[in-house]
Scaffold this motif. Structure first.
Motif, PDB file in Angstrom:
ATOM      1  N   ASN A   1      66.850   7.112  15.783  1.00 20.48           N
ATOM      2  CA  ASN A   1      66.473   6.924  17.176  1.00 20.48           C
ATOM      3  C   ASN A   1      67.226   7.880  18.089  1.00 20.48           C
ATOM      4  O   ASN A   1      66.666   8.438  19.045  1.00 20.48           O
ATOM      5  CB  ASN A   1      66.732   5.477  17.590  1.00 20.48           C
TER       6      ASN A   1
ATOM      7  N   VAL B   1      60.480  -1.899  14.511  1.00 17.85           N
ATOM      8  CA  VAL B   1      61.108  -0.947  15.431  1.00 17.85           C
ATOM      9  C   VAL B   1      61.135   0.450  14.813  1.00 17.85           C
ATOM     10  O   VAL B   1      60.769   1.453  15.439  1.00 17.85           O
ATOM     11  CB  VAL B   1      62.533  -1.399  15.799  1.00 17.85           C
TER      12      VAL B   1
ATOM     13  N   ASP C   1      59.300   4.060  15.977  1.00 10.53           N
ATOM     14  CA  ASP C   1      60.067   5.292  16.174  1.00 10.53           C
ATOM     15  C   ASP C   1      59.550   6.408  15.261  1.00 10.53           C
ATOM     16  O   ASP C   1      59.443   7.573  15.668  1.00 10.53           O
ATOM     17  CB  ASP C   1      61.552   5.042  15.901  1.00 10.53           C
TER      18      ASP C   1
ATOM     19  N   ARG D   1      58.984  -0.287  22.408  1.00 10.44           N
ATOM     20  CA  ARG D   1      58.814   1.089  21.944  1.00 10.44           C
ATOM     21  C   ARG D   1      57.405   1.611  22.225  1.00 10.44           C
ATOM     22  O   ARG D   1      57.154   2.807  22.123  1.00 10.44           O
ATOM     23  CB  ARG D   1      59.063   1.183  20.431  1.00 10.44           C
TER      24      ARG D   1
ATOM     25  N   ASP E   1      56.558   4.737  24.549  1.00 13.35           N
ATOM     26  CA  ASP E   1      56.896   6.028  23.955  1.00 13.35           C
ATOM     27  C   ASP E   1      55.862   6.434  22.908  1.00 13.35           C
ATOM     28  O   ASP E   1      55.496   7.608  22.793  1.00 13.35           O
ATOM     29  CB  ASP E   1      58.282   5.978  23.312  1.00 13.35           C
TER      30      ASP E   1
END
Length: 465
Positions: free
Chosen positions: A363, A395, A399, A434, A437
């Motif tokens: 990250n 998560v 990413d 998230r 993004d």
């Protein structure tokens, strides 16, 4: 020969560590306070402050006054009063502490998490009383264990007895065992199902602590550690799973207070490290840094390699979210170094290992714009993550989708599908945070519509990036 003349002042040391201050910083604070009062400071130094804490000497009266001013705590809370001075306290001042506004109202708590249990226990027609309330709390704290077929810890019946002013080992052990069961359930139980039991357990333990005396210090400290663990778990559920920041802050404070009572430095470091995420996620760098400074101060007294490494990782994420990519990468290197140091970590530290370090590193690299390196670290984290860690996996998948999107949109959207499937099974607010993004990374592709549709099904309308 020992140079200790008095009992160690652990209260003073704890209050210093809670602020992340060194001995010299305490000196600086006292000198500043004396200057503002127009008093002359003849030669205070860091060594003298250290001796106050270890029992080598006691602070002079002129310093006691300024310690009270600097720490904002009464002399009794800083360990500055002798036994003879403490007994002078008027009887009308020795009263139960006013109800802390961070505690849930008792009747509200019963209505929220114990009503059904109360009906079972009391046949629906018993008059409310304090013992009944405590039994309701115990029933609520056990409810999730019952519903998931998990064995009830031995000795639990001791918690259902009349409330006593002295703790017994069986009650404390039973309370701690239930807290451990809740912690282990975190990875496989929906937050909305687990939270009522955890919060009920926190309030049950807080009540037990308030009813005991200082003479039972060992058992009180063990109970306080278990209460701190439960309150920290409640905070994690509220903040990371359910995005209820204000409610999480109240339980973070309860965890902080209980950790202080337990005198458990590793636990205090974990609580403060988690609290740093709250301002850190909001882009408030200085408050997050203050929590982390205090956490690192506690860690110097009691921390294993994983706890030290995790604190550096939290620092890395806070720095990365504040746009300080160079500092965040430096912290990741510190985390890697810490992971191979000596020491033993506490059994409750189940939220970090080498795979989680890879996730933090990925990250951090992603936020620094180094997508290729980020993808490699994130994939490594996924390959080594425990099967039960589905929340963290979601998560990492989001990413990873961001990392792949610029060069391989199809790979990215396939990764998004996996993440959404996991969230459908175990909702997790931190993973959904998230999504903006991911949406920005896929905005120029034909897949953004699919992303919006999938996320809308999980959490409602998606905001434009």
């Amino acid at each position: 020969m020992s140079t200790t003349k008095h009992p160690p002042n652990t209260r003073l040391r704890w209050q210093r560590l809670q602020r992340g201050w060194s001995h010299q910083e305490v000196v600086d604070q006292i000198k500043r306070s004396m200057t503002q009062a127009g008093e002359v400071e003849p030669g205070l130094n860091a060594d003298m402050v250290g001796r106050w804490e270890t029992g080598g000497r006691k602070p002079d009266p002129r310093y006691k006054k300024h310690l009270v001013l600097v720490f904002g705590q009464p002399a009794s809370e800083l360990g500055l009063l002798s036994a003879e001075e403490l007994v002078l306290c008027p009887a009308d001042l020795v009263a139960p502490a006013p109800k802390d506004n961070v505690l849930m109202d008792e009747q509200q708590l019963i209505d929220a998490v114990a009503k059904k249990v109360m009906l079972v226990l009391l046949g629906g027609n018993a008059e409310f009383s304090r013992p009944v309330f405590l039994k309701g709390l115990l029933g609520a704290s056990l409810a999730t264990l019952f519903s998931n077929g998990i064995a009830i810890p031995d000795g639990t019946e001791a918690l259902a007895g009349e409330q006593r002013t002295r703790l017994d080992r069986q009650s404390v052990d039973a309370f701690a065992a239930i807290a451990t069961s809740h912690r282990e359930m975190y990875w496989m139980t929906a937050a909305a199902e687990l939270l009522p039991s955890v919060t009920a357990h926190v309030h049950l333990g807080t009540g037990m602590l308030k009813s005991t005396s200082d003479a039972e210090a060992p058992q009180s400290r063990k109970l306080a550690s278990a209460v701190a663990e439960s309150a920290l778990l409640a905070s994690r559920l509220l903040f990371f799973d359910l995005a209820q920041r204000d409610a999480a802050e109240r339980f973070f404070q309860l965890a902080d207070d209980a950790a202080s009572t337990s005198q458990d430095h590793a636990l205090a470091a974990a609580v403060l490290g988690h609290r740093a995420f709250v301002p850190g996620f909001a882009g408030q760098l200085q408050p997050a840094r203050d929590y982390l400074s205090a956490a690192h101060a506690h860690a110097r007294y009691a921390a294993g390699p994983q706890l030290r490494s995790w604190l550096h990782c939290v620092d890395a994420e806070v720095s990365a979210r504040s746009g300080q990519s160079k500092a965040s990468l430096t912290r990741i290197r510190s985390a890697e170094d810490a992971l191979v140091t000596a020491g033993t970590d506490p059994v409750w530290l189940d939220f970090f290992d080498s795979s989680r370090l890879e996730g933090f590193a990925g990250n951090t690299l992603l936020l620094a714009g180094r997508n290729r390196e980020a993808a490699a670290r994130l994939q490594n984290a996924l390959d080594n993550l425990a099967e039960t860690a589905t929340k963290q996996k979601a998560v990492l998948l989001f990413d990873l989708a961001v990392a792949h999107a610029p060069t391989d949109a199809e790979h990215a959207v396939a990764t998004v599908r996996q993440a959404c499937d996991l969230i459908g099974q175990a909702p997790y607010s931190t993973a959904l945070q998230r999504v903006p993004d991911v949406r920005a990374a896929l905005s120029a592709t034909p897949y953004v519509g699919e992303l919006d549709e999938r996320v809308r099904a999980l959490s409602g309308p998606v905001r434009e990036a």
